[in-house]
Every structure is written in C-alpha cells, then in structure tokens.
Scaffold this active site. Structure first.
Site, short mmCIF file in Angstrom:
data_model
loop_
_atom_site.label_atom_id
_atom_site.label_comp_id
_atom_site.label_asym_id
_atom_site.label_seq_id
_atom_site.Cartn_x
_atom_site.Cartn_y
_atom_site.Cartn_z
N GLU A 1 0.88 -1.16 0.00
CA GLU A 1 0.00 0.00 0.00
C GLU A 1 0.92 1.21 0.00
OE1 GLU A 1 -2.96 1.12 -0.88
OE2 GLU A 1 -3.42 -0.84 0.02
N CYS B 1 -1.93 8.69 3.64
CA CYS B 1 -1.74 8.40 2.22
C CYS B 1 -2.96 8.80 1.43
CB CYS B 1 -1.38 6.93 1.99
SG CYS B 1 -2.29 5.80 3.00
#
Lengths: 525, 445
Positions: free
Chosen positions: A284, A318
């Site tokens: 990720e 993020c």
C-alpha cells in the site's frame, strides 16, 4: 460462525461530551508519568532490551516517548526461523479458533482504548479524534478479518462420483512492515489478516512508532497468539530489508512510501538461495490524491471537506488531498474561500482538542515539506501560508510546519507530481472537467480521489474516468472505514489489495483444490 | 423535574384548540404551498430526492441550460416519473426546449423560496415588516448566509447584523403602538428582534473544543450586542446542530454574564425539545436567567436538524441524541413548555411550533395558571404558519413571525429544511393538510 454480516464498526468516542474528553486527558497524564517506555526485540517470548533508538514526541522533541532496541540481522534470522516452526502449529488450529483469538484481542483493545489513543497522541502527534479513530480501526480489523476468514472458499461443481473442494491455506512467515501514520490500525490490520489465515508474523514497526506497535503485540499475545507466532523487531530500514530478502519469508505486507514499496517489489521478485516459494507482496503505497470540483459544486461543502482532507493530521495520510482541480468559473471564489479558511486552522499540540494541524512526525519531514514550499515559489506558484503554532507553543522544540496552499502552479511543477505527505495542497484552475480528468489520468498514482458536483450525470462521468482505488463523492477523501470503504490504490499506489475489504485475506493464503474420486466398483460411495 | 403549577386539564386544551381552529381563515391551517404538488412529491421518495436536490442547486446554476441539465439528470435518477414530471423530463432533454424548462423550473424554485424568505436584504424587508405589524404580528429577522469559512466571511456577516439592527430600528420606529406586541407583564418588549447564527459568526468549527468557538463568536457578537442595547433591540442566538450546541450555549451565557451586558440588551436562546437532554439544558438556562435584569427569552422549538442528527449518529454508531419519533418529541415539548412557563418572570417564553396541539397546550397551561396570554409569545415561520398566525392574532395573542432574509443561494439550506418539514409523512403539517379533525389534531401526543 458468522459470515461477515454481523460486523459493525467500533464506534468512535463522542468527543463533544466533556466527560469523554476528560477521560482521554487523564489517560494521557497516566501515560506521561510512565515515559519513556522501553521497546524490546521480542522473539518467541524472549525480550532483548536496548536503547539504540529513540522515538520522540513530534510536538516536543525534548520528550522521549520510547527507547527501543534495534533488531540486527541475526535477530531477523532467528525471528523468521522461530516463526516458521511455531507457524505450523498455528496453521493447524481451526480458523474459528484463530478468529476467536483476534476477537479476544479486539476486546483487550476496547478496554485499553483511552491509553492506546494517548500513546498515538504522544508518539505520533495524532490529534485525539484521529488517535481514537486509529484505535477503533485496529479493533475493526481484528473483528472483520476474523469474520471474513469464515467466508473464505465457496462451493465448487460436484458431479456424481467426484468431490471437489477449494481450500485456502496459510502461506508461511509473513513480514509486516508498518508505517507510523496509523501506528495502531495499519500494523494491526496487516498482522491480523496474516494471523487469522494461519500465518506467523514478524512485525517490523516504523522506527517513529515502536511503542504503539509494542503495545499492540503485547495485547495480541495476551489474547492468545502463541509467543513464537508473532515477533516484534523494532529497527530501521536494515531490519526491514533483511526481512524482505529472507528466503523463508513467504509474504510481505507493506504500507509506506512508493520508493520503499517499489524497492520491496523488486527485491521480492529475486529468488534467493533457500527460497522455495514466490514471495507475495501486499503493498500500500503513496498517492497524489486529486479532488475535482465542478462549477456546480456547493462550495460551502467543498471548503471544509478540502480543509479536513488536506490538513487533518498535518496531511500525513496516504489518502490526504493533495491537488484540487477546479473549473475556472468558480476557481477564484474557491481559492479565496480556501485561503480564508486556511487562516482559521488551529496549529498546536495533538493533545489539545481544538488542534487541526499537529506537528509533523520528525525533523526530516519538516525539512522535506519546507523544501516543497520553497519549490512552489521557485516554480512560479503563489504560496499562501496558514498560521503557525499557537502562541504558547515552544516552536523550536517541535517539528512545526505551517499549513499552506499552492496556487497558480504550471502543469510541470514538482509539487503537482510528487507526494508531499504534509499540510500542503495545490489548487489548479482547469478550463473544464475533461481538462481536469486528463491531468488526473496523467499521474502514476491512483489511491484516493474526490468529486464535487450536484449533477449526478457529471458525478458518474468523473467517477468512471478516475483511476483511483477509492473515490469519494461530495465529501472528504480520507477516513476510510473497515468494511464500509475497503481501502487501497491502483497504478503505482498499490498492489490493488483492499485493506478492510472482503477479498483482502486472499493475499495471505495459497489456494488448494482437492478432487477426490468417490467411485468404487462403479458405485458412488 | 416537577412543575409547581398543576397540569392544564385536557378539556381546556381541547377548548383552546377549537377556539384557535375557529379563528383560522377559511377554517384551515397551512401556508400557501400547493398541497397537491407536495403530496405527489411526498409519496415518491425518488422524485422527492430528485426535486430536493434540484431546489438545492437551481439558484447556483450559471444558465437556464445548465439548470435544465441538472433537472434532467436528477429526474433520470428516479426509476419512473409521474406524468407531469415525465413530460418536463422529456422537454429538458431537447436542446430547443431545455432553456425554457430551465427557466421555468428555476422560476418555480424562486417562487417557492419567496414564500419562506422575506426579502433579499434587511433594507428590502422594511415594507413587509410594516405590513406584518399592521396585521398584528411582530417579527424575528434571520439573516440567511452561507456558512462562514473564513474570518472575512464572519466579519461580513457581523457587519450585516449591525446593518440589520439599524434597518430594523428605522422600520419599526414610526409604526403605531400595539399594546400586545409592545409590552408584557415584565415591561416593554423590543420591536426590533434579530436572530443570529453561530456558524455565520465564526469560522471556527471545533465540536470538541467549544470554548475555542465561543471565544471567537463572542468577539464578533459584542459590538452587535452593544448596538442592540443602544437601540433597544432584541438579540437572539439561534441553535443549530448538536456539533455546535455547547458552543452556542456558552457563547450566549458567557456573553450575557459579562458586566457590560448586565442591563441589556434583551437577549435570548433556543431550546430544542427533540434533544433527550433538553431538561438539563433548561436547568443551565434557568441558573443564568435569574442573574440578569432583562428576562432571558427562551424560544422553545422541536428542532430542525432531526434527520441530520439521526444520520450523523447512525454513521458513527452512536445512539441518536434526539427523541426517536415525533410523539416523544411532542411530549417532551409539552413538559418543557410547562417548566418554562412556570419559570416566568425570570424567562420570557416563546412557543415556536405550528402544531395546533402544542400551541393550545401552551396557551392552556398559561391560562390554567391564571395568565391571560400576555406573558406568552407564539412564534411561526414565514410561509409555513400564515393561517395559524392570523388565528393567533385574532385571538389577541402575541405572535412573532420568524422571517429569513437573504439571497436564494444562501437560503437553500434553510429552504430544504422547510421542505423536509413539509413533506415528512409523520409531520403535523401533513396530518392537518389531510383533513384530520380538530379533535384529532389536539389529542395528547
């Protein structure tokens, strides 16, 4: 055994209630009295203490939150070897039993939620609401993956005389390499997914948040995860690299920057002596998350949503909003309102309930973000700076960055293409929505994205054209919740896996199809 | 919490309900909204959603063609459309007729909005204020505005408030005396009455740090309060959603506790009966109310953010802070009405409801305690309670009309809330519109 239908997200605390706020503040005082914490290397229940590393309070670098040992190569080897052996017994336990262990762990986290949130406040400068949400998400992962594990596999065609089954089996040692920005939820989620599917875990937390990870590991062990099936290796990059390169590591679950993620993918693809299976990488990575604002958007909604998506936790998510692309007709108005709203942000210590923007994680981050601010000016853009820290804050002691807007940047400007991971968002004027979509499509990242429009047709058109893994319509673009918003990016933002989604566990297992001939002497037996 | 006066007998409440019903123009309640259209919309959730969303976006459309495109796209979301709407949809799809449809639809939205919104600004409201006064109704002026997201926007709003005070003063200065509107048992009543909103007074949004919000709001409210005191105007701080409840309360109570404001201006706050802890809020209000010379005006409402609060709670996994249904809110409303009326003269009481039962109950409780209606104020919303207003005025009661003022774009949030109220199937407005008898309408909740 439930099949996932009973899952409900752990409710966050209602911090509008003064009693809840007082409870958290008391938990922080209790934690402060115990600082600094000590984080050991923990293998097979054996601890080795050390003071090689220190994790500091981002808002006050004179405060050491934890000292920790730094795991060496030999410790990586030992942890993996122990895990491999312990993992066999763990994998043999029924899935339901492992799920029950995770449920017990969830209960332990619930009991300790105030203390855990306080730890995230101190170690990572997560403002309270975000710290509490981090604890809740960790709890959600434990429960959700426990429930999803029961749903793995499905029926296969069964012609007469032939019995078919598809099973999912543990892959083997899983290296979890976790970030600091969700210091409880993300390590917990990756670890829980690996554990529930029968894999032993070697957890390498971020060097900025070892204490959060250590507490998590303690609670998992207390809930019943065998000592050998979960190791904690605090350390820096080398420990992580050694894990990635290790021949007996089967799966690498990573969340972090694109640079490190791509390096992991490359190295994991190389077969090393002693390796017997392909390493699987669940990565990720970063984003350059765009919010497209159509001319018919309700700016009353857009402004607070962008402010929150870009600046909450100082933009260190993020999923944070990084680029706003707005149709020219409303651009001037949006820029003016955003700039005005920017100046209302409260920059201050994470433990204050009014704080919007806390200190960033470390000095290096502060310097990196300030470099980006300078780049905006160098590239010919206008940098609109928000407020500095509250007047009573000792500025020199913390990693403070003023939140900022970048206006009028040319398309080639560095800020429009690189992930900042800080409180800096650009606004670009586009002639129309097609121009906005072309710019979004040109990016290699595709993690989250947002659309603001009141025309359902416009919304559908934009959503269809966006490559992002998580698209949000007429709301902020952060705060994905387990099960409700399975989270993960496409393109260079990730391997396409969805944390907190129905398919996530498939990344941690190997499928095995078993076909048995049940015909004996012409009879089906 | 026990009231010191006994509860008014049901028989009295019913009698007053009938008195009011008899005083209604044409013996019917309701605003001027086309009931048939409302029914058709209320019966079809998809159509309702599409039209609400159109109402929300229409004033922001840059052209008639864009308005038509919105309408068409929103109607396309509904599976099937009732006849007239299908025809509109067809026209909106064609390039030649689209601008006409856009113009028509935008016009319809504006026409509807004008029923709820008095004027574009305070200056433009002067004649309407005088007309209402002439018809026996006082007003509360509410300046509609976008949510303030910056200090500049909040400053602009504060300046509008100051200007509105001047305009109100001018508008009301020359009007003839009306004893029922000009004084109650505790003394003269301000004619100029301004309602202000916290979300417009400050850009600070900190549900978890209300003191931060109220500090900023108080800073902007002080000059407004000073001017209100000088002009003898009333200043009211409205309530919004639960996110700002604590900040609203502390802003009002702290500001009024400042020595400078000990003798004025007349001021007030809102009590939302749908909140399950409304009794505790009232406890706090009553503690403060006694400490100032001008009585605190408490406007008792049911609460306009019910859907928001329920959705917000459900999304967070919380138990909603509001009563689960209308009947529970109605019962709480009556209990709070009694507490408030029994707390006079430390407070002035404004009963803000269009529910005939709630209004009759308040009047009955006042009368039962020996009152003649002088120390009771009834408030209605512009465009929604026109007939009730007439009836109340005819019965010699003091009625105040809550009048939003502002441009249409800014008024959308308000308008959508009012439409929700009108189309909710369990609402009082819906029941009475469908011919419920007066006896039914005044039955105990």
């Amino acid at each position: 055994m439930s099949g996932g239908e009973t899952f409900a997200n752990q409710p966050v605390l209602d911090l509008r209630l003064a009693t809840e706020r007082a409870r958290l503040t008391a938990a922080l005082a209790a934690l402060d009295a115990r600082l600094p914490l000590r984080v050991p290397v923990l293998i097979d229940g054996q601890v080795r203490h050390g003071d090689e590393l220190r994790s500091l309070d981002p808002g006050d670098q004179t405060r050491t939150v934890a000292t920790s040992a730094r795991a060496g190569r030999d410790e990586v080897d030992r942890a993996v070897a122990v895990a491999e052996v312990a993992g066999r017994a763990w994998a043999e336990r029924p899935m339901a039993e492992r799920a029950a262990v995770l449920r017990r762990a969830a209960e332990l986290l619930v009991e300790e939620r105030a203390g855990l949130a306080a730890l995230a406040v101190r170690e990572c400068a997560k403002p309270w609401a975000q710290a509490d949400a981090d604890v809740c998400e960790a709890i959600d992962f434990l429960r959700y993956y426990g429930e999803r594990s029961a749903a793995l596999g499905g029926p296969l065609p069964q012609p007469p005389g032939e019995q078919n089954s598809l099973r999912y089996r543990a892959r083997g040692v899983c290296a979890v390499i976790a970030p600091w920005n969700f210091p409880l939820a993300i390590p917990c989620g990756m670890t829980a997914a690996a554990l529930v599917t029968g894999n032993p875990v070697v957890l390498k937390p971020a060097e900025q948040s070892p204490a959060c990870a250590a507490r998590l590991v303690e609670l998992l062990h207390r809930a019943g995860v065998p000592a050998g099936a979960l190791a904690l290796l605090p350390g820096e990059g080398e420990a992580g690299a050694a894990l990635v390169d290790h021949p007996r590591v089967a799966t690498i679950a990573f969340t972090g920057s694109a640079g490190v993620g791509l390096e992991i993918l490359r190295r994991a693809a190389e077969i090393v002596p002693g390796q017997r299976q392909l390493k699987r990488v669940v990565a990720e990575m970063g984003g350059k998350n765009c919010v497209v604002v159509a001319a018919d958007a309700d700016l009353d909604d857009v402004v607070p949503a962008i402010l929150d998506s870009a600046f909450a936790f100082a933009g260190q998510k993020c999923s944070a909003a990084s680029r706003v692309l707005v149709e020219a007709d409303v651009a001037e108005r949006l820029e003016r309102r955003l700039a005005g709203a920017l100046s209302t942000l409260v920059v201050g210590p994470a433990e204050r309930f009014a704080t919007d923007v806390p200190a960033v994680i470390e000095r290096a981050a502060q310097e990196r973000i300030e470099r980006f601010q300078q780049l905006v000016r160098d590239d010919g853009g206008e940098l609109v700076l928000g407020p500095g820290p509250e007047p009573d804050v000792a500025i020199a002691d913390g990693c403070w960055v003023r939140p900022a807007l970048a206006l009028g940047l040319p398309p080639g400007a560095a800020l429009l293409h690189e992930e900042v991971f800080g409180p800096l968002v650009s606004v670009e004027r586009v002639a129309d929505l097609d121009a906005a979509l072309a710019r979004v499509d040109a990016l290699p990242f595709a993690l989250t994205a947002g659309v603001f429009s009141r025309n359902p047709r416009t919304v559908r058109r934009i959503v269809d054209a966006l490559p992002a893994g998580n698209v949000y319509v007429n709301r902020g673009i952060t705060g994905a919740m387990v099960a409700r918003q399975p989270f993960g990016g496409n393109r260079l933002s990730g391997t396409g896996t969805k944390a907190g989604g129905p398919d996530y566990l498939l990344s941690f297992v190997d499928p095995q199809a078993v076909t048995e001939n049940t015909v004996r002497h012409g009879l089906v037996v | 919490m026990s009231a010191h006066a006994t509860t008014a007998p049901e028989e009295l409440i019913h009698r007053i309900g009938h008195e009011l019903a008899d005083a209604l123009p044409h013996h019917r309640l309701g605003g001027g909204i086309d009931r048939q259209a409302i029914d058709r919309i209320a019966a079809d959730p998809q159509l309702k959603a599409a039209l609400f969303r159109f109402v929300d976006v229409a004033p922001a459309a840059r052209s008639q063609r864009e308005a038509a495109a919105h309408l068409e796209a929103l109607l396309a979301e509904a599976d099937r459309l009732p006849g007239p709407f299908a025809a509109v949809d067809g026209l909106a799809r064609r390039p030649i007729t689209a601008p006409l449809v856009g113009r028509g639809a935008t016009w319809a939205v504006r026409r509807m909005a004008r029923q709820f919104i008095l004027a574009e600004d305070a200056a433009g409201a002067t004649r309407s204020l005088a007309k209402l006064w002439d018809e026996g109704a006082a007003t509360a002026l509410d300046l509609l505005g976008e949510a303030s997201v910056s200090d500049a926007e909040a400053d602009t709003y504060a300046a509008r408030c100051l200007d509105a005070l001047e305009q109100l003063d001018r508008a009301y200065r020359g009007l003839p005396g009306r004893p029922r509107l000009d004084a109650d048992g505790t003394g003269p009543l301000p004619r100029a009455h301004l309602s202000v909103k916290l979300s417009a007074l400050t850009p600070q949004r900190h549900p978890f740090a209300p003191e931060r919000v109220s500090e900023d709001a108080k800073r902007r409210l002080r000059p407004i309060a000073r001017r209100a005191r000088e002009l003898g105007a009333h200043l009211h701080l409205d309530s919004e959603s639960l996110d700002s409840r604590e900040a609203v309360l502390s802003t009002a109570l702290e500001l009024l506790a400042e020595p400078e404001f000990a003798d004025g201006p007349s001021a007030g706050v809102v009590l939302q009966a749908y909140l399950r802890d409304a009794d505790e809020v009232l406890d706090r209000l009553l503690v403060t109310a006694g400490r100032r010379k001008p009585p605190l005006l408490v406007r008792l409402v049911k609460g306009a953010y019910w859907d928001h609060e329920v959705i917000d709670a459900r999304q967070h996994g919380w138990t909603p802070a509001v009563h689960p249904d209308q009947a529970a809110t109605d019962r709480a409303y009556e209990a709070l009405t009694r507490r408030l009326l029994d707390a006079r003269p430390a407070v002035r009481v404004a009963i803000a409801s269009h529910n005939l039962r709630s209004v009759a109950h308040a009047i009955a409780h006042d009368r039962h305690g020996g009152g003649d209606g002088r120390d009771l104020e009834l408030q209605v919303l512009l465009g929604l309670g026109e007939d009730l207003r007439t009836a109340l005025a005819r019965r010699g009661l003091r009625v105040r009309v809550y009048c939003p003022v502002g441009d249409l774009v800014a008024g959308m949030a308000y308008l959508v809330r009012r439409l929700l109220e009108n189309t909710a199937s369990d609402s009082f407005l819906d029941r009475q519109a469908h011919g419920a008898s007066v006896d039914d309408l005044v039955r105990a909740p």
